[in-house]
Scaffold this motif. Structure first.
Motif, PDB file in Angstrom:
ATOM      1  N   PHE A   1       0.830  -1.209   0.000  1.00  0.00           N
ATOM      2  CA  PHE A   1       0.000   0.000   0.000  1.00  0.00           C
ATOM      3  C   PHE A   1       0.864   1.258   0.000  1.00  0.00           C
ATOM      4  N   VAL A   2       1.927   1.267   0.791  1.00  0.00           N
ATOM      5  CA  VAL A   2       2.818   2.431   0.898  1.00  0.00           C
ATOM      6  C   VAL A   2       3.399   2.804  -0.467  1.00  0.00           C
ATOM      7  N   ARG A   3       3.618   1.820  -1.316  1.00  0.00           N
ATOM      8  CA  ARG A   3       4.163   2.086  -2.662  1.00  0.00           C
ATOM      9  C   ARG A   3       3.213   2.892  -3.541  1.00  0.00           C
ATOM     10  N   LEU A   4       1.958   3.023  -3.101  1.00  0.00           N
ATOM     11  CA  LEU A   4       0.982   3.817  -3.859  1.00  0.00           C
ATOM     12  C   LEU A   4       1.046   5.308  -3.509  1.00  0.00           C
ATOM     13  N   GLU A   5       1.909   5.678  -2.576  1.00  0.00           N
ATOM     14  CA  GLU A   5       2.012   7.090  -2.177  1.00  0.00           C
ATOM     15  C   GLU A   5       2.238   7.973  -3.406  1.00  0.00           C
ATOM     16  N   GLY A   6       1.427   9.046  -3.497  1.00  0.00           N
ATOM     17  CA  GLY A   6       1.508   9.969  -4.619  1.00  0.00           C
ATOM     18  C   GLY A   6       0.696   9.544  -5.834  1.00  0.00           C
ATOM     19  N   LYS A   7       0.042   8.404  -5.747  1.00  0.00           N
ATOM     20  CA  LYS A   7      -0.700   7.877  -6.902  1.00  0.00           C
ATOM     21  C   LYS A   7      -2.213   7.962  -6.697  1.00  0.00           C
ATOM     22  N   ASP A   8      -2.919   8.029  -7.824  1.00  0.00           N
ATOM     23  CA  ASP A   8      -4.380   7.966  -7.805  1.00  0.00           C
ATOM     24  C   ASP A   8      -4.821   6.554  -7.465  1.00  0.00           C
TER      25      ASP A   8
ATOM     26  N   MET B   1     -16.421   8.412  -5.490  1.00  0.00           N
ATOM     27  CA  MET B   1     -15.170   8.909  -4.919  1.00  0.00           C
ATOM     28  C   MET B   1     -14.041   8.889  -5.929  1.00  0.00           C
ATOM     29  N   ILE B   2     -13.332  10.003  -5.993  1.00  0.00           N
ATOM     30  CA  ILE B   2     -12.064  10.101  -6.715  1.00  0.00           C
ATOM     31  C   ILE B   2     -11.025  10.390  -5.634  1.00  0.00           C
ATOM     32  N   SER B   3      -9.950   9.597  -5.567  1.00  0.00           N
ATOM     33  CA  SER B   3      -9.009   9.783  -4.464  1.00  0.00           C
ATOM     34  C   SER B   3      -7.576   9.495  -4.883  1.00  0.00           C
ATOM     35  N   LYS B   4      -6.687  10.003  -4.042  1.00  0.00           N
ATOM     36  CA  LYS B   4      -5.254   9.831  -4.245  1.00  0.00           C
ATOM     37  C   LYS B   4      -4.631   9.605  -2.874  1.00  0.00           C
ATOM     38  N   LEU B   5      -3.667   8.716  -2.795  1.00  0.00           N
ATOM     39  CA  LEU B   5      -2.911   8.530  -1.565  1.00  0.00           C
ATOM     40  C   LEU B   5      -1.829   9.608  -1.547  1.00  0.00           C
ATOM     41  N   LYS B   6      -2.075  10.671  -0.815  1.00  0.00           N
ATOM     42  CA  LYS B   6      -1.230  11.864  -0.851  1.00  0.00           C
ATOM     43  C   LYS B   6       0.064  11.697  -0.057  1.00  0.00           C
ATOM     44  N   LEU B   7      -0.043  11.131   1.151  1.00  0.00           N
ATOM     45  CA  LEU B   7       1.115  11.065   2.044  1.00  0.00           C
ATOM     46  C   LEU B   7       0.992   9.851   2.951  1.00  0.00           C
ATOM     47  N   VAL B   8       2.126   9.198   3.201  1.00  0.00           N
ATOM     48  CA  VAL B   8       2.175   8.082   4.142  1.00  0.00           C
ATOM     49  C   VAL B   8       3.278   8.373   5.151  1.00  0.00           C
ATOM     50  N   GLU B   9       2.936   8.221   6.439  1.00  0.00           N
ATOM     51  CA  GLU B   9       3.903   8.413   7.524  1.00  0.00           C
ATOM     52  C   GLU B   9       3.941   7.147   8.367  1.00  0.00           C
ATOM     53  N   SER B  10       5.128   6.776   8.824  1.00  0.00           N
ATOM     54  CA  SER B  10       5.297   5.580   9.626  1.00  0.00           C
ATOM     55  C   SER B  10       4.776   5.793  11.044  1.00  0.00           C
ATOM     56  N   LEU B  11       4.167   4.746  11.600  1.00  0.00           N
ATOM     57  CA  LEU B  11       3.749   4.727  13.005  1.00  0.00           C
ATOM     58  C   LEU B  11       4.348   3.479  13.647  1.00  0.00           C
ATOM     59  N   GLY B  12       5.638   3.474  13.815  1.00  0.00           N
ATOM     60  CA  GLY B  12       6.305   2.317  14.393  1.00  0.00           C
ATOM     61  C   GLY B  12       6.470   1.195  13.391  1.00  0.00           C
ATOM     62  N   GLU B  13       6.670   0.000  13.916  1.00  0.00           N
ATOM     63  CA  GLU B  13       6.955  -1.146  13.053  1.00  0.00           C
ATOM     64  C   GLU B  13       5.744  -1.691  12.313  1.00  0.00           C
ATOM     65  N   ASN B  14       4.553  -1.488  12.873  1.00  0.00           N
ATOM     66  CA  ASN B  14       3.397  -2.155  12.272  1.00  0.00           C
ATOM     67  C   ASN B  14       2.257  -1.223  11.886  1.00  0.00           C
ATOM     68  N   GLY B  15       2.544   0.091  11.758  1.00  0.00           N
ATOM     69  CA  GLY B  15       1.463   1.002  11.427  1.00  0.00           C
ATOM     70  C   GLY B  15       1.882   2.154  10.541  1.00  0.00           C
ATOM     71  N   ILE B  16       0.874   2.769   9.930  1.00  0.00           N
ATOM     72  CA  ILE B  16       1.091   3.970   9.110  1.00  0.00           C
ATOM     73  C   ILE B  16      -0.058   4.953   9.348  1.00  0.00           C
ATOM     74  N   LYS B  17       0.237   6.203   9.048  1.00  0.00           N
ATOM     75  CA  LYS B  17      -0.794   7.235   8.962  1.00  0.00           C
ATOM     76  C   LYS B  17      -0.845   7.637   7.496  1.00  0.00           C
ATOM     77  N   ALA B  18      -2.036   7.523   6.900  1.00  0.00           N
ATOM     78  CA  ALA B  18      -2.218   7.789   5.472  1.00  0.00           C
ATOM     79  C   ALA B  18      -3.120   9.002   5.282  1.00  0.00           C
ATOM     80  N   THR B  19      -2.672   9.934   4.454  1.00  0.00           N
ATOM     81  CA  THR B  19      -3.474  11.102   4.102  1.00  0.00           C
ATOM     82  C   THR B  19      -3.939  10.941   2.659  1.00  0.00           C
ATOM     83  N   PHE B  20      -5.251  11.031   2.482  1.00  0.00           N
ATOM     84  CA  PHE B  20      -5.871  10.871   1.168  1.00  0.00           C
ATOM     85  C   PHE B  20      -6.443  12.201   0.700  1.00  0.00           C
ATOM     86  N   SER B  21      -6.269  12.532  -0.565  1.00  0.00           N
ATOM     87  CA  SER B  21      -7.006  13.624  -1.201  1.00  0.00           C
ATOM     88  C   SER B  21      -8.282  13.003  -1.753  1.00  0.00           C
ATOM     89  N   CYS B  22      -9.432  13.502  -1.312  1.00  0.00           N
ATOM     90  CA  CYS B  22     -10.711  12.899  -1.680  1.00  0.00           C
ATOM     91  C   CYS B  22     -11.633  13.926  -2.322  1.00  0.00           C
TER      92      CYS B  22
END
Length: 154
Positions: A12-19, A111-132
Motif C-alpha cells: 500500500f505504501v508504494r501507492l504514495e503519490g498515486k491515484d 469517490m475520486i481519491s489519491k494517496l497523498k502522504l504516508v507516515e510511519s507509526l512504528g513497526e506495524n502502522g502507518i498514517k495515510a493522508t488521502f485527497s478525496c
C-alpha cells in the motif's frame, strides 16, 4: 469495479503519490438522508421535509447534509482498496473540508481519491493522508473535497 487488493501495508505504501481506483456510483436516497438526520439530530427542513423543499427550496427537493458526504469517505475508500494484512484501521481526522455543491436527493455520487502522504507509526502502522473528491454525476462541481487521514495497523 473490484477493489484494489493489496497483501501488506508495504504494498500500500508504494501507492504514495498515486491515484486510487475510481469508486462506483451510489445513490443518495431520502431514507439515507432521514437516517443521517435522526443520527445527528440535524432535522432542518431542507433535508427532511420533502413537501416544503418542493415549494420553498431553490433545488425543488431535499438535499443531503454536507456532513453526510464527508462521513461516507471512510466507507467509500474501503470499497476501492483492501489490504489483507490489516488488523485495524481508524479514522484519524480531516483537513481542508469543503462542500462546493449541494447534493439533491437521488443524486449519484462517487469517490475520486489519491494517496497523498504516508507516515510511519512504528513497526506495524502507518498514517495515510488521502485527497478525496466526491463527485456528483452530471455536475461540474463536486459535493465534497477533503483531505482524509486514517491510521492502519497490521
Amino acid at each position: 469495479m473490484k477493489p484494489l487488493i493489496l497483501n501488506t501495508l508495504s504494498e500500500f505504501v508504494r501507492l504514495e503519490g498515486k491515484d486510487l481506483p475510481i469508486g462506483e456510483w451510489y445513490t443518495v436516497t431520502q431514507e439515507m438522508i432521514n437516517d443521517f438526520a435522526n443520527a445527528t439530530l440535524d432535522k432542518q427542513w431542507i433535508h427532511v421535509d420533502e413537501e416544503r423543499a418542493l415549494k420553498e427550496s431553490p433545488y425543488k427537493c431535499t438535499i443531503a447534509h454536507g456532513f453526510m458526504s464527508v462521513s461516507m469517505i471512510s466507507k467509500l475508500l474501503e470499497d476501492i482498496f483492501d489490504i489483507k494484512s490489516l488488523k485495524m484501521g481508524l479514522n484519524y481526522g480531516l483537513n481542508k473540508v469543503r462542500f462546493p455543491n449541494p447534493v439533491p436527493v437521488n443524486s449519484k455520487l462517487r469517490m475520486i481519491s489519491k494517496l497523498k502522504l504516508v507516515e510511519s507509526l512504528g513497526e506495524n502502522g502507518i498514517k495515510a493522508t488521502f485527497s478525496c473528491t466526491i463527485e456528483i454525476k452530471g455536475q461540474e462541481k463536486p459535493a465534497c473535497v477533503a483531505e482524509f487521514i486514517a491510521v492502519f495497523f497490521e
